[in-house]
Design a protein around this motif. Structure first.
Motif, PDB file in Angstrom:
ATOM      1  N   SER A 114      44.415  67.621  49.727  1.00 48.30           N
ATOM      2  CA  SER A 114      45.711  66.897  49.102  1.00 48.30           C
ATOM      3  C   SER A 114      45.232  65.858  47.906  1.00 48.30           C
ATOM      4  CB  SER A 114      46.299  65.967  50.014  1.00 48.30           C
ATOM      5  OG  SER A 114      46.777  66.714  51.200  1.00 48.30           O
ATOM      6  N   LYS A 115      45.646  65.773  46.950  1.00 47.44           N
ATOM      7  CA  LYS A 115      45.219  65.022  45.898  1.00 47.44           C
ATOM      8  C   LYS A 115      45.966  63.756  46.030  1.00 47.44           C
ATOM      9  CE  LYS A 115      45.074  68.523  42.278  1.00 47.44           C
ATOM     10  NZ  LYS A 115      45.678  69.216  41.048  1.00 47.44           N
ATOM     11  N   SER A 116      44.865  62.762  45.974  1.00 45.20           N
ATOM     12  CA  SER A 116      45.478  61.287  46.647  1.00 45.20           C
ATOM     13  C   SER A 116      45.684  60.762  45.171  1.00 45.20           C
ATOM     14  CB  SER A 116      44.554  60.484  47.557  1.00 45.20           C
ATOM     15  OG  SER A 116      43.126  60.534  46.677  1.00 45.20           O
ATOM     16  N   GLY A 117      45.099  59.961  44.703  1.00 48.45           N
ATOM     17  CA  GLY A 117      45.267  58.980  43.428  1.00 48.45           C
ATOM     18  C   GLY A 117      44.227  59.197  42.321  1.00 48.45           C
ATOM     19  N   ARG A 118      44.460  58.962  41.230  1.00 50.27           N
ATOM     20  CA  ARG A 118      43.500  58.928  40.225  1.00 50.27           C
ATOM     21  C   ARG A 118      42.555  60.171  40.294  1.00 50.27           C
ATOM     22  NH1 ARG A 118      41.974  53.599  39.883  1.00 50.27           N
ATOM     23  NH2 ARG A 118      43.421  52.368  38.219  1.00 50.27           N
ATOM     24  N   ASN A 119      42.797  61.364  40.287  1.00 49.98           N
ATOM     25  CA  ASN A 119      42.465  62.335  40.302  1.00 49.98           C
ATOM     26  C   ASN A 119      41.253  62.558  41.495  1.00 49.98           C
ATOM     27  OD1 ASN A 119      43.924  63.264  38.057  1.00 49.98           O
ATOM     28  ND2 ASN A 119      42.359  61.919  37.056  1.00 49.98           N
ATOM     29  N   ALA A 120      41.456  61.579  42.584  1.00 52.99           N
ATOM     30  CA  ALA A 120      40.825  61.745  43.664  1.00 52.99           C
ATOM     31  C   ALA A 120      41.424  62.645  44.759  1.00 52.99           C
ATOM     32  CB  ALA A 120      40.619  60.556  44.457  1.00 52.99           C
ATOM     33  N   ALA A 121      40.748  63.051  45.841  1.00 54.92           N
ATOM     34  CA  ALA A 121      41.717  63.890  46.924  1.00 54.92           C
ATOM     35  C   ALA A 121      40.930  63.797  48.119  1.00 54.92           C
ATOM     36  CB  ALA A 121      41.405  65.449  46.254  1.00 54.92           C
ATOM     37  N   VAL A 122      41.661  64.122  48.855  1.00 56.60           N
ATOM     38  CA  VAL A 122      40.966  64.059  50.399  1.00 56.60           C
ATOM     39  C   VAL A 122      41.218  65.498  51.114  1.00 56.60           C
ATOM     40  CG1 VAL A 122      41.603  61.760  50.873  1.00 56.60           C
ATOM     41  CG2 VAL A 122      43.294  63.151  51.408  1.00 56.60           C
ATOM     42  N   VAL A 123      40.383  65.652  52.125  1.00 53.01           N
ATOM     43  CA  VAL A 123      40.555  66.987  53.026  1.00 53.01           C
ATOM     44  C   VAL A 123      40.694  66.779  54.208  1.00 53.01           C
ATOM     45  CG1 VAL A 123      39.466  69.275  53.388  1.00 53.01           C
ATOM     46  CG2 VAL A 123      39.128  68.121  51.260  1.00 53.01           C
ATOM     47  N   LYS A 124      41.957  67.014  54.990  1.00 56.79           N
ATOM     48  CA  LYS A 124      42.132  66.996  56.241  1.00 56.79           C
ATOM     49  C   LYS A 124      41.826  68.261  57.215  1.00 56.79           C
ATOM     50  CE  LYS A 124      45.469  66.245  59.851  1.00 56.79           C
ATOM     51  NZ  LYS A 124      46.958  66.226  60.342  1.00 56.79           N
ATOM     52  N   MET A 125      40.752  68.032  58.025  1.00 54.38           N
ATOM     53  CA  MET A 125      40.254  69.209  58.781  1.00 54.38           C
ATOM     54  C   MET A 125      40.582  68.992  60.332  1.00 54.38           C
ATOM     55  SD  MET A 125      36.608  69.963  57.225  1.00 54.38           S
ATOM     56  CE  MET A 125      36.395  69.909  55.438  1.00 54.38           C
ATOM     57  N   LYS A 126      40.944  70.481  60.852  1.00 50.37           N
ATOM     58  CA  LYS A 126      41.116  70.522  62.218  1.00 50.37           C
ATOM     59  C   LYS A 126      39.828  71.063  62.626  1.00 50.37           C
ATOM     60  CE  LYS A 126      44.013  72.523  65.838  1.00 50.37           C
ATOM     61  NZ  LYS A 126      44.801  73.353  66.098  1.00 50.37           N
ATOM     62  N   LEU A 127      39.003  70.717  63.674  1.00 46.38           N
ATOM     63  CA  LEU A 127      37.656  71.218  64.056  1.00 46.38           C
ATOM     64  C   LEU A 127      37.672  71.402  65.451  1.00 46.38           C
ATOM     65  CD1 LEU A 127      35.660  68.330  61.943  1.00 46.38           C
ATOM     66  CD2 LEU A 127      36.043  70.573  61.299  1.00 46.38           C
ATOM     67  N   LYS A 128      36.733  72.329  65.733  1.00 45.14           N
ATOM     68  CA  LYS A 128      36.613  72.485  67.337  1.00 45.14           C
ATOM     69  C   LYS A 128      35.052  72.279  67.488  1.00 45.14           C
ATOM     70  CE  LYS A 128      36.979  76.160  69.740  1.00 45.14           C
ATOM     71  NZ  LYS A 128      37.463  77.317  70.629  1.00 45.14           N
ATOM     72  N   ASN A 129      34.673  71.752  68.470  1.00 46.49           N
ATOM     73  CA  ASN A 129      33.252  71.559  68.984  1.00 46.49           C
ATOM     74  C   ASN A 129      32.772  73.054  69.549  1.00 46.49           C
ATOM     75  OD1 ASN A 129      30.632  71.042  70.131  1.00 46.49           O
ATOM     76  ND2 ASN A 129      31.366  68.590  69.805  1.00 46.49           N
ATOM     77  N   LEU A 130      31.647  73.449  68.888  1.00 44.06           N
ATOM     78  CA  LEU A 130      31.469  74.623  69.505  1.00 44.06           C
ATOM     79  C   LEU A 130      30.444  74.551  70.725  1.00 44.06           C
ATOM     80  CD1 LEU A 130      30.180  76.606  66.234  1.00 44.06           C
ATOM     81  CD2 LEU A 130      32.208  77.087  67.650  1.00 44.06           C
ATOM     82  N   LEU A 131      30.208  73.317  71.125  1.00 42.10           N
ATOM     83  CA  LEU A 131      29.236  73.184  72.340  1.00 42.10           C
ATOM     84  C   LEU A 131      30.336  72.804  73.379  1.00 42.10           C
ATOM     85  CD1 LEU A 131      26.183  71.081  70.783  1.00 42.10           C
ATOM     86  CD2 LEU A 131      26.582  73.765  71.444  1.00 42.10           C
ATOM     87  N   SER A 132      31.267  71.805  73.004  1.00 34.21           N
ATOM     88  CA  SER A 132      32.015  71.219  74.205  1.00 34.21           C
ATOM     89  C   SER A 132      33.205  71.841  74.196  1.00 34.21           C
ATOM     90  CB  SER A 132      32.102  69.830  74.038  1.00 34.21           C
ATOM     91  OG  SER A 132      32.698  69.513  72.780  1.00 34.21           O
ATOM     92  N   ASN A 133      33.727  72.528  73.047  1.00 35.54           N
ATOM     93  CA  ASN A 133      35.062  73.176  72.881  1.00 35.54           C
ATOM     94  C   ASN A 133      35.995  72.149  72.608  1.00 35.54           C
ATOM     95  OD1 ASN A 133      34.912  75.921  72.749  1.00 35.54           O
ATOM     96  ND2 ASN A 133      35.235  76.111  75.084  1.00 35.54           N
ATOM     97  N   GLY A 134      35.921  70.867  72.527  1.00 31.38           N
ATOM     98  CA  GLY A 134      36.715  69.837  72.244  1.00 31.38           C
ATOM     99  C   GLY A 134      37.207  69.705  70.951  1.00 31.38           C
ATOM    100  N   GLY A 135      38.378  69.546  70.567  1.00 33.09           N
ATOM    101  CA  GLY A 135      39.074  69.464  69.251  1.00 33.09           C
ATOM    102  C   GLY A 135      39.246  68.034  68.633  1.00 33.09           C
ATOM    103  N   THR A 136      39.362  68.078  67.475  1.00 33.78           N
ATOM    104  CA  THR A 136      39.566  66.661  66.844  1.00 33.78           C
ATOM    105  C   THR A 136      40.151  67.046  65.469  1.00 33.78           C
ATOM    106  OG1 THR A 136      38.394  64.942  66.142  1.00 33.78           O
ATOM    107  CG2 THR A 136      37.150  66.501  65.708  1.00 33.78           C
ATOM    108  N   GLU A 137      40.729  65.915  65.053  1.00 38.47           N
ATOM    109  CA  GLU A 137      41.105  66.076  63.522  1.00 38.47           C
ATOM    110  C   GLU A 137      40.595  65.099  62.465  1.00 38.47           C
ATOM    111  OE1 GLU A 137      45.698  67.994  63.355  1.00 38.47           O
ATOM    112  OE2 GLU A 137      45.481  65.777  63.770  1.00 38.47           O
ATOM    113  N   THR A 138      40.052  64.979  61.571  1.00 40.97           N
ATOM    114  CA  THR A 138      39.305  64.317  60.720  1.00 40.97           C
ATOM    115  C   THR A 138      39.644  64.603  59.174  1.00 40.97           C
ATOM    116  OG1 THR A 138      36.965  63.374  60.452  1.00 40.97           O
ATOM    117  CG2 THR A 138      37.213  65.819  60.491  1.00 40.97           C
ATOM    118  N   VAL A 139      39.379  63.343  58.437  1.00 43.07           N
ATOM    119  CA  VAL A 139      39.737  63.301  57.146  1.00 43.07           C
ATOM    120  C   VAL A 139      38.492  62.931  56.209  1.00 43.07           C
ATOM    121  CG1 VAL A 139      41.173  62.525  55.151  1.00 43.07           C
ATOM    122  CG2 VAL A 139      41.762  62.241  57.580  1.00 43.07           C
TER     123      VAL A 139
END
Lengths: 355, 187
Positions: free
Chosen positions: B28-53
């Motif tokens: 997603s483009k935020s401001g001043r031509n900067a951008a962020v990426v939101k990711m849905k991740l899964k830990n391959l060791l614990s199988n736990g999920g998380t969302e991060t930016v």
């Protein structure tokens, strides 16, 4: 203690937003160290009170890590990236790092608000200003609230003009000239005045006056933040630019017209559309929102025809709409309070960073 | 190292010492031509999920993984089965399929890339361009061939909607960029 890092890219908005945040944190009795990499810009907008505020320390960015002692909380305004040597010290000190991002009405601000991040080997959290209760809201100082209450509804026959380079101003001004009222238009020196002179082929200078039909133009010097807020409060219509000014204009609850910061590929148009999509949800007069959307899109370069725009009819709707939107924004609470509450979730803020 | 904006569904990144498979990445483009990426991740060791930016220009450690060219074989609830040239079958969990599901149709011949971590198939990526048939879209406005006017189009097989130029019709086969879900051309 809280550190706020500000990277001034251009204009006054970066420093302006950060100064308001720092000042408001100080109002809430937190000690703040404000690192700004362009003190010349800052000096144009800060007040005498800021200089003598014993809770506020204003500094330039540290040139090396030896000059830098991390505080308990580090705020990276507009998600600015800090030099690696500072990051190393922040990591060692286990500071709580906040990426305070840009204001947007787009949905992703809600989706990403308060989520963690892990970059440059440091854990941080994103915090998004915004227009809904799923975001951090906007900075609303108690003093501003008091002034808004005092000024609401007072008419002054003044218009403030603060813009980027924008040739569409010509048509907007001719539209305003159709209002059945005479106005004094106060034009800020710098880019705004340069643009005005270029578009109208005038040579208006600071403190000089020019009359044309129902509008009298006066060029004024750049002012500090308190004076700027006062000008917005004392105008019937505010033509504003960028992020900091639009927020103030919206909070004040008087009609506003936004010259948004232009982005690559016209992405700023998407940002405008997102704002009006939200306004349509929260405001009762949907048609008025659409009218404001159309002149805002026009003002910002979109391919829209406003030749038939009935400004006289819209004027009353514009005033009511602005008040309703302001009431909604104020109901979200201040970004400063929302941010402090978030910091308290993460650390025992009262004990660790207050004094 | 990869920039956050270059990370795609199915990539694996090391985050604070943990291998995390990217299940979704939204730019997603935020401001001043900067951008962020939101990711849905899964830990391959614990199988736990998380969302991060991440900031779009954050540099992330991507894990070099084994890849194999495979084609989609069938869906064996709850796993998607892919097959390599030697007829070995690999099962991938639905959560790890990401946006691939938008284009996954029976009998598709697109060569996909299956990714393995410690011998286990963890994700799949589509080729950058694929061809799909338009199942439904509103009729074209006569005369507009500029491509500037866009409309939604539903794809056959998955029902996924993308934006297409106004001149595209029902039954047309179109080329799509799977990284951006953008229409490229009519084929």
């Amino acid at each position: 203690m809280i550190s706020v890092f500000c990277d001034v890219i251009d204009n006054y908005g970066d420093a302006g937003f950060c100064l308001r945040l720092c000042r408001d944190l100080c109002n809430k009795k937190y000690q703040v160290r404000f690192f700004c990499n362009n003190l010349n810009t800052l000096k144009q907008i800060y007040t005498k009170e800021d200089q003598s505020n014993h809770l506020l320390e204003i500094k330039t960015w540290p040139s090396n890590s030896e000059d830098f002692t991390p505080t308990r909380v580090i705020i990276q305004a507009f998600s600015v990236r800090l030099p690696s040597q500072l990051n190393q010290k922040i990591k060692e000190a286990n500071s709580l790092v906040i990426n305070l991002d840009y204001l947007t009405a787009e949905k992703f601000a809600e989706d990403c608000h308060k989520l963690s991040s892990f970059a440059d080997r440091i854990q941080s959290y994103f915090f998004f200003p915004g227009f809904t209760n799923k975001t951090g809201g906007l900075i609303i100082e108690n003093n501003l609230l008091r002034l808004i209450k005092e000024e609401k509804g007072k008419e002054t026959s003044k218009i403030s003009l603060f813009s980027y380079e924008n040739e569409r101003l010509l048509k907007i001004i001719s539209l305003l000239d159709k209002l059945d009222k005479e106005f004094d238009v106060q034009i800020f020196e710098g880019k705004t005045l340069d643009n005005f002179n270029k578009v109208f082929k005038h040579n208006l200078e600071v403190n000089k006056v020019l009359k044309n039909n129902k509008l009298t133009y006066k060029a004024i010097k750049m002012v500090n933040q308190d004076e700027y807020d006062s000008i917005l409060l004392n105008s019937d219509l505010n033509l504003v630019r960028g992020e900091d000014s639009i927020v103030r204009a919206m909070l004040i609850g008087k009609p506003f017209l936004w010259n948004i910061y232009p982005q690559k590929d016209n992405y700023h148009i998407t940002k405008i559309e997102a704002l009006f999509d939200l306004m349509k949800i929260y405001c009762t007069n949907k048609q008025a929102v659409e009218k404001l959307r159309s002149i805002t899109l026009f003002y910002n370069g979109a391919d829209i025809n406003i030749d038939q725009f009935d400004i006289c009819y819209f004027w009353k709707e514009w005033k009511d709409l602005s008040k309703e939107w302001s009431n909604h924004l104020i109901s979200l609470g201040s970004l400063t309070d929302n941010l402090i509450a978030f910091l308290k979730e993460k650390i025992n803020l009262t004990r660790e960073i207050s004094h | 190292m990869k920039l956050a904006q270059e990370i795609r569904t199915g990539n694996v990144i090391m985050l604070n010492g943990n291998p995390m498979v990217v299940q979704k990445a939204e730019y997603s483009k935020s401001g001043r031509n900067a951008a962020v990426v939101k990711m849905k991740l899964k830990n391959l060791l614990s199988n736990g999920g998380t969302e991060t930016v991440f900031r779009a220009d954050d540099r992330l450690d991507d894990v070099i993984l084994e890849h194999k060219d495979c084609t989609y074989s069938y869906y064996g609830d709850p796993l998607y089965v892919f097959m390599d040239e030697e007829f070995n079958q690999y099962e991938i969990e639905k959560d790890n399929m990401g946006d691939v599901l938008n284009y996954l149709i029976d009998g598709m011949e697109d060569v996909c890339q299956v990714t393995f971590y410690n011998g286990k198939a963890i994700s799949v990526e589509l080729p950058i361009t694929i061809v799909r048939e338009v199942e439904y879209t509103e009729p074209a406005v006569k005369g507009d061939t500029s491509g500037k006017v866009v409309k939604p189009a539903r794809l056959a097989g998955t029902g996924y909607e993308i934006s297409v130029p106004d001149f595209v019709n029902i039954g047309d086969k179109i080329e799509i960029d799977t990284r951006t879900n953008e229409f490229k051309k009519r084929v």
